[in-house]
Design a protein around this motif. Structure first.
Motif, PDB file in Angstrom:
ATOM      1  N   LYS A 122       0.838  -1.213   0.000  1.00 13.83           N
ATOM      2  CA  LYS A 122       0.000   0.000   0.000  1.00 13.83           C
ATOM      3  C   LYS A 122       0.866   1.254   0.000  1.00 13.83           C
ATOM      4  CE  LYS A 122      -4.049  -1.863   2.359  1.00 13.83           C
ATOM      5  NZ  LYS A 122      -4.857  -1.814   3.585  1.00 13.83           N
ATOM      6  N   ALA A 126       0.816   4.213  -2.891  1.00 12.53           N
ATOM      7  CA  ALA A 126       0.475   5.590  -2.516  1.00 12.53           C
ATOM      8  C   ALA A 126       1.639   6.544  -2.756  1.00 12.53           C
ATOM      9  CB  ALA A 126       0.042   5.642  -1.049  1.00 12.53           C
ATOM     10  N   GLN A 127       2.838   6.124  -2.369  1.00 14.52           N
ATOM     11  CA  GLN A 127       3.993   7.006  -2.481  1.00 14.52           C
ATOM     12  C   GLN A 127       4.373   7.254  -3.937  1.00 14.52           C
ATOM     13  OE1 GLN A 127       5.708   8.214   0.764  1.00 14.52           O
ATOM     14  NE2 GLN A 127       3.550   7.730   0.988  1.00 14.52           N
ATOM     15  N   LYS A 129       2.343   7.403  -6.481  1.00 12.52           N
ATOM     16  CA  LYS A 129       1.375   8.373  -6.993  1.00 12.52           C
ATOM     17  C   LYS A 129       1.757   9.783  -6.537  1.00 12.52           C
ATOM     18  CE  LYS A 129      -3.494   9.522  -7.062  1.00 12.52           C
ATOM     19  NZ  LYS A 129      -4.665   9.591  -6.240  1.00 12.52           N
ATOM     20  N   GLU A 130       2.103   9.931  -5.273  1.00 12.77           N
ATOM     21  CA  GLU A 130       2.468  11.244  -4.749  1.00 12.77           C
ATOM     22  C   GLU A 130       3.785  11.744  -5.356  1.00 12.77           C
ATOM     23  OE1 GLU A 130       2.212  11.330  -0.471  1.00 12.77           O
ATOM     24  OE2 GLU A 130       0.167  10.562  -0.513  1.00 12.77           O
TER      25      GLU A 130
END
Length: 143
Positions: A122, A126-127, A129-130
């Protein structure tokens, strides 16, 4: 039942291996933005030692973790040297997120706990994308 369990374990191991390979390939293509680098900073004088522990004495997962931390720290220091506070912050965060991905990849490769591995996956998603969002911002805003 024993054969089914063995097949399930083999399938899970293969899936985990493919997931790690995909994230490792994606991480290797994810580069620290050139606009975040501080070319005036002499990194050869920066001590990024392992705190007195010889690398040969470390386990494979510790070596992998240390390598990721060295890269993250080097990039964070470069990013934080930017004169613009906003660019400095975003560049530092990109490096920080790349460090989180590196740590998560080590967990996927060496970890045993399925819940921890799920957290690592996860974090990677998430990272990444950021990092993409922040890299676009840096490309647009950094001079």
């Amino acid at each position: 039942m024993k054969t089914f369990t063995s097949l399930s374990l083999c399938a899970a191991a293969a899936a985990a291996s493919l997931a790690f390979s995909a994230t490792a390939r994606a991480q290797s293509t994810m580069a620290y933005p050139e606009k975040c680098r501080s070319h005036s900073m002499d990194m050869s004088k920066t001590d990024m030692s392992s705190g007195g522990t010889q690398m040969g004495e470390m386990t494979d997962y510790r070596k992998a973790s240390m390598d990721g931390m060295k890269d993250m720290n080097m990039n964070m220091m470069q990013g934080m040297m930017k004169k613009d506070a906003d660019v400095s912050f975003v560049c530092g965060m990109i490096a920080h997120h790349m460090g989180a991905i590196s740590m998560s990849e080590v967990e996927l490769k060496y970890g045993d706990n399925e819940e921890a591995k799920q957290m690592a996956q996860k974090i990677i998603e998430a990272q990444k994308k950021e990092i993409e969002e922040m890299s676009k911002w840096v490309d647009k805003e950094a001079k």
